[in-house]
Motif scaffolding. Structure first.
Motif, PDB file in Angstrom:
ATOM      1  N   GLN A 213       0.928  -1.148  -0.078  1.00 24.32           N
ATOM      2  CA  GLN A 213       0.019   0.104  -0.090  1.00 24.32           C
ATOM      3  C   GLN A 213       0.804   1.289   0.136  1.00 24.32           C
ATOM      4  O   GLN A 213       0.221   2.314  -0.052  1.00 24.32           O
ATOM      5  N   GLY A 214       1.949   1.125  -0.001  1.00 25.55           N
ATOM      6  CA  GLY A 214       2.926   2.334  -0.094  1.00 25.55           C
ATOM      7  C   GLY A 214       3.979   2.641   1.233  1.00 25.55           C
ATOM      8  O   GLY A 214       4.473   3.666   1.198  1.00 25.55           O
ATOM      9  N   CYS A 215       3.423   2.049   2.263  1.00 25.87           N
ATOM     10  CA  CYS A 215       4.278   2.391   3.445  1.00 25.87           C
ATOM     11  C   CYS A 215       5.768   1.910   3.142  1.00 25.87           C
ATOM     12  O   CYS A 215       6.081   0.859   2.812  1.00 25.87           O
ATOM     13  N   SER A 216       6.455   2.766   3.808  1.00 27.10           N
ATOM     14  CA  SER A 216       8.006   2.389   3.804  1.00 27.10           C
ATOM     15  C   SER A 216       8.315   1.311   4.990  1.00 27.10           C
ATOM     16  O   SER A 216       7.640   1.452   5.738  1.00 27.10           O
ATOM     17  N   PRO A 217       9.200   0.707   4.778  1.00 27.15           N
ATOM     18  CA  PRO A 217       9.859  -0.304   5.657  1.00 27.15           C
ATOM     19  C   PRO A 217       9.857   0.477   6.999  1.00 27.15           C
ATOM     20  O   PRO A 217       9.606  -0.445   8.199  1.00 27.15           O
ATOM     21  N   ALA A 218      10.478   1.541   7.114  1.00 24.40           N
ATOM     22  CA  ALA A 218      10.680   2.138   8.352  1.00 24.40           C
ATOM     23  C   ALA A 218       9.167   2.395   9.227  1.00 24.40           C
ATOM     24  O   ALA A 218       8.908   2.553  10.238  1.00 24.40           O
ATOM     25  N   GLN A 219       8.246   2.811   8.265  1.00 22.05           N
ATOM     26  CA  GLN A 219       6.857   3.076   8.732  1.00 22.05           C
ATOM     27  C   GLN A 219       6.308   1.654   9.498  1.00 22.05           C
ATOM     28  O   GLN A 219       5.620   1.917  10.569  1.00 22.05           O
ATOM     29  N   VAL A 220       6.374   0.708   8.549  1.00 18.22           N
ATOM     30  CA  VAL A 220       5.941  -0.650   9.280  1.00 18.22           C
ATOM     31  C   VAL A 220       6.443  -0.800  10.487  1.00 18.22           C
ATOM     32  O   VAL A 220       5.786  -1.415  11.525  1.00 18.22           O
ATOM     33  N   ALA A 221       7.820  -0.789  10.461  1.00 20.49           N
ATOM     34  CA  ALA A 221       8.578  -1.331  11.785  1.00 20.49           C
ATOM     35  C   ALA A 221       8.148  -0.540  13.005  1.00 20.49           C
ATOM     36  O   ALA A 221       8.209  -1.045  13.945  1.00 20.49           O
ATOM     37  N   ALA A 222       7.993   0.794  12.652  1.00 24.59           N
ATOM     38  CA  ALA A 222       7.533   1.853  13.875  1.00 24.59           C
ATOM     39  C   ALA A 222       6.142   1.497  14.422  1.00 24.59           C
ATOM     40  O   ALA A 222       5.871   1.506  15.572  1.00 24.59           O
ATOM     41  N   ALA A 223       5.132   1.175  13.302  1.00 23.36           N
ATOM     42  CA  ALA A 223       3.987   0.595  13.782  1.00 23.36           C
ATOM     43  C   ALA A 223       4.273  -0.701  14.803  1.00 23.36           C
ATOM     44  O   ALA A 223       3.448  -0.776  15.818  1.00 23.36           O
ATOM     45  N   MET A 224       5.028  -1.626  14.377  1.00 21.72           N
ATOM     46  CA  MET A 224       5.032  -2.831  15.124  1.00 21.72           C
ATOM     47  C   MET A 224       5.733  -2.502  16.427  1.00 21.72           C
ATOM     48  O   MET A 224       5.400  -2.924  17.563  1.00 21.72           O
ATOM     49  N   ARG A 225       6.793  -1.550  16.476  1.00 24.11           N
ATOM     50  CA  ARG A 225       7.371  -1.143  17.874  1.00 24.11           C
ATOM     51  C   ARG A 225       6.239  -0.492  18.636  1.00 24.11           C
ATOM     52  O   ARG A 225       6.387  -0.710  20.097  1.00 24.11           O
ATOM     53  N   ALA A 226       5.308   0.163  18.105  1.00 25.69           N
ATOM     54  CA  ALA A 226       4.152   0.835  18.796  1.00 25.69           C
ATOM     55  C   ALA A 226       3.187  -0.187  19.703  1.00 25.69           C
ATOM     56  O   ALA A 226       2.570   0.127  20.468  1.00 25.69           O
ATOM     57  N   GLN A 227       3.331  -1.197  19.098  1.00 29.64           N
ATOM     58  CA  GLN A 227       2.469  -2.509  19.501  1.00 29.64           C
ATOM     59  C   GLN A 227       3.326  -3.286  20.646  1.00 29.64           C
ATOM     60  O   GLN A 227       3.198  -4.368  20.911  1.00 29.64           O
ATOM     61  N   HIS A 228       4.528  -2.845  21.073  1.00 29.60           N
ATOM     62  CA  HIS A 228       5.431  -3.115  22.220  1.00 29.60           C
ATOM     63  C   HIS A 228       6.208  -4.319  21.532  1.00 29.60           C
ATOM     64  O   HIS A 228       6.719  -5.252  22.293  1.00 29.60           O
ATOM     65  N   MET A 229       6.581  -4.466  20.128  1.00 31.00           N
ATOM     66  CA  MET A 229       7.487  -5.399  19.744  1.00 31.00           C
ATOM     67  C   MET A 229       8.977  -5.046  19.517  1.00 31.00           C
ATOM     68  O   MET A 229       9.175  -3.976  19.413  1.00 31.00           O
ATOM     69  N   PRO A 230       9.757  -5.866  20.155  1.00 30.22           N
ATOM     70  CA  PRO A 230      11.064  -5.358  20.209  1.00 30.22           C
ATOM     71  C   PRO A 230      11.428  -4.755  19.067  1.00 30.22           C
ATOM     72  O   PRO A 230      11.273  -5.586  17.924  1.00 30.22           O
ATOM     73  N   ALA A 231      12.401  -3.661  18.894  1.00 30.89           N
ATOM     74  CA  ALA A 231      12.901  -2.838  17.612  1.00 30.89           C
ATOM     75  C   ALA A 231      13.454  -3.738  16.884  1.00 30.89           C
ATOM     76  O   ALA A 231      13.380  -3.933  15.476  1.00 30.89           O
ATOM     77  N   ASP A 232      14.426  -4.795  17.310  1.00 28.01           N
ATOM     78  CA  ASP A 232      15.308  -5.580  16.364  1.00 28.01           C
ATOM     79  C   ASP A 232      14.225  -6.611  15.910  1.00 28.01           C
ATOM     80  O   ASP A 232      14.756  -6.837  14.482  1.00 28.01           O
ATOM     81  N   ALA A 233      13.612  -7.128  16.456  1.00 25.27           N
ATOM     82  CA  ALA A 233      12.397  -8.152  15.839  1.00 25.27           C
ATOM     83  C   ALA A 233      11.619  -7.534  14.495  1.00 25.27           C
ATOM     84  O   ALA A 233      11.547  -7.878  13.628  1.00 25.27           O
ATOM     85  N   ALA A 234      11.051  -6.253  14.816  1.00 23.66           N
ATOM     86  CA  ALA A 234      10.352  -5.609  13.947  1.00 23.66           C
ATOM     87  C   ALA A 234      11.196  -5.152  12.798  1.00 23.66           C
ATOM     88  O   ALA A 234      10.493  -5.462  11.693  1.00 23.66           O
ATOM     89  N   ARG A 235      12.443  -4.846  12.987  1.00 22.27           N
ATOM     90  CA  ARG A 235      13.170  -4.561  11.653  1.00 22.27           C
ATOM     91  C   ARG A 235      13.594  -5.970  11.038  1.00 22.27           C
ATOM     92  O   ARG A 235      13.466  -5.736   9.668  1.00 22.27           O
ATOM     93  N   VAL A 236      13.916  -6.818  11.384  1.00 15.78           N
ATOM     94  CA  VAL A 236      14.025  -8.038  10.924  1.00 15.78           C
ATOM     95  C   VAL A 236      12.954  -8.488  10.098  1.00 15.78           C
ATOM     96  O   VAL A 236      13.241  -9.024   8.880  1.00 15.78           O
ATOM     97  N   ILE A 237      11.919  -8.564  10.656  1.00 18.52           N
ATOM     98  CA  ILE A 237      10.687  -9.065   9.957  1.00 18.52           C
ATOM     99  C   ILE A 237      10.194  -8.185   8.552  1.00 18.52           C
ATOM    100  O   ILE A 237      10.027  -8.753   7.509  1.00 18.52           O
ATOM    101  N   VAL A 238      10.208  -6.576   8.845  1.00 17.58           N
ATOM    102  CA  VAL A 238      10.143  -5.968   7.816  1.00 17.58           C
ATOM    103  C   VAL A 238      11.110  -6.127   6.782  1.00 17.58           C
ATOM    104  O   VAL A 238      10.576  -6.146   5.601  1.00 17.58           O
ATOM    105  N   ASP A 239      12.268  -6.072   7.064  1.00 17.76           N
ATOM    106  CA  ASP A 239      13.437  -6.325   6.056  1.00 17.76           C
ATOM    107  C   ASP A 239      13.204  -7.514   5.106  1.00 17.76           C
ATOM    108  O   ASP A 239      13.207  -7.451   4.147  1.00 17.76           O
TER     109      ASP A 239
END
Length: 226
Positions: A21-47
């Motif tokens: 839908q056009g969200c950047s990887p950084a935006q998706v990772a930020a949304a996941m971190r907002a749901q209390h997912m560890p930052a490293d895990a969010a970045r790995v999944i999105v990448d």
């Protein structure tokens, strides 16, 4: 014992939907971190999901290097699909190229383009070497341009339900694919001596699918064939 984090296919679908839908990887990772997912895990999944999404439309039947002749071979020896990114092709690939260069302790320019492979259920790769057999005439031009391959990093982009291990038959060692993990091995030293114990294979995927990203490093700056 380290905790192994596994994520449901639904989460991968959600990440992929947002990327489409056009969200950047950084935006998706930020949304996941907002749901209390560890930052490293969010970045790995999105990448991982972003790399798969970029690679999927460019997949073609894979080949391997024949361990005896050095020639590419396809068909029953490797039943995966694959593609290559150009070095630093886009922002994500450039960031991954930099990170892999740091991990493999060689300059970015020594790396071949990042390869993504997809193994559907039942797919495998037969035992093969990653180094180029020097005695084979088909490899001479590449060896003269860039030197020998010296090391490999195989990064796993998803969790595999069953099977798909990276197997080293001569050592009896195998690595199970888990998203965000990787296997690194070397096979050429400073004298140019090659380690045939680096023979490896991909076990059949018994359930689910497997996605990997592979980086090969050369002795000097990689120059592709024209």
């Amino acid at each position: 014992m380290d905790e192994v984090l596994r994520f449901s296919p639904a989460l991968g679908d959600w990440v992929l939907s947002n990327l489409r839908q056009g969200c950047s990887p950084a935006q998706v990772a930020a949304a996941m971190r907002a749901q209390h997912m560890p930052a490293d895990a969010a970045r790995v999944i999105v990448d991982c999901e972003a790399l798969i999404a970029m690679a999927r439309p460019r997949l073609r039947p894979s080949t391997t290097v024949d361990p005896l002749t050095g020639r590419d071979r396809a068909g029953e020896h490797r039943s995966s699909l694959g593609m290559f990114f150009r070095l630093r092709e886009n922002a994500l690939v450039a960031r991954l190229d930099d990170r892999v260069s740091e991990l493999m302790n060689l300059p970015v320019e020594n790396g071949e383009g990042l390869q993504v492979l997809h193994y559907p259920a039942g797919a495998r790769s037969a035992p093969h070497f990653d180094f180029l057999v020097p005695s084979n005439a088909a490899n001479q031009a590449s060896l003269e341009r860039s030197g020998q391959r010296v090391s490999t990093l195989v990064s796993y982009l998803n969790d595999v339900a069953e099977g798909g291990e990276t197997v080293f038959p001569d050592s009896g060692w195998s690595v199970s694919p888990q998203r965000g993990s990787a296997v690194y091995f070397e096979y050429c030293n400073s004298l140019g001596q090659l380690d045939r114990a680096s023979l490896h294979a991909g076990a059949p995927v018994l359930r689910g699918e497997k996605w990997v990203a592979t980086k090969w490093m050369r002795q000097r700056r990689f120059v592709a064939a024209r």
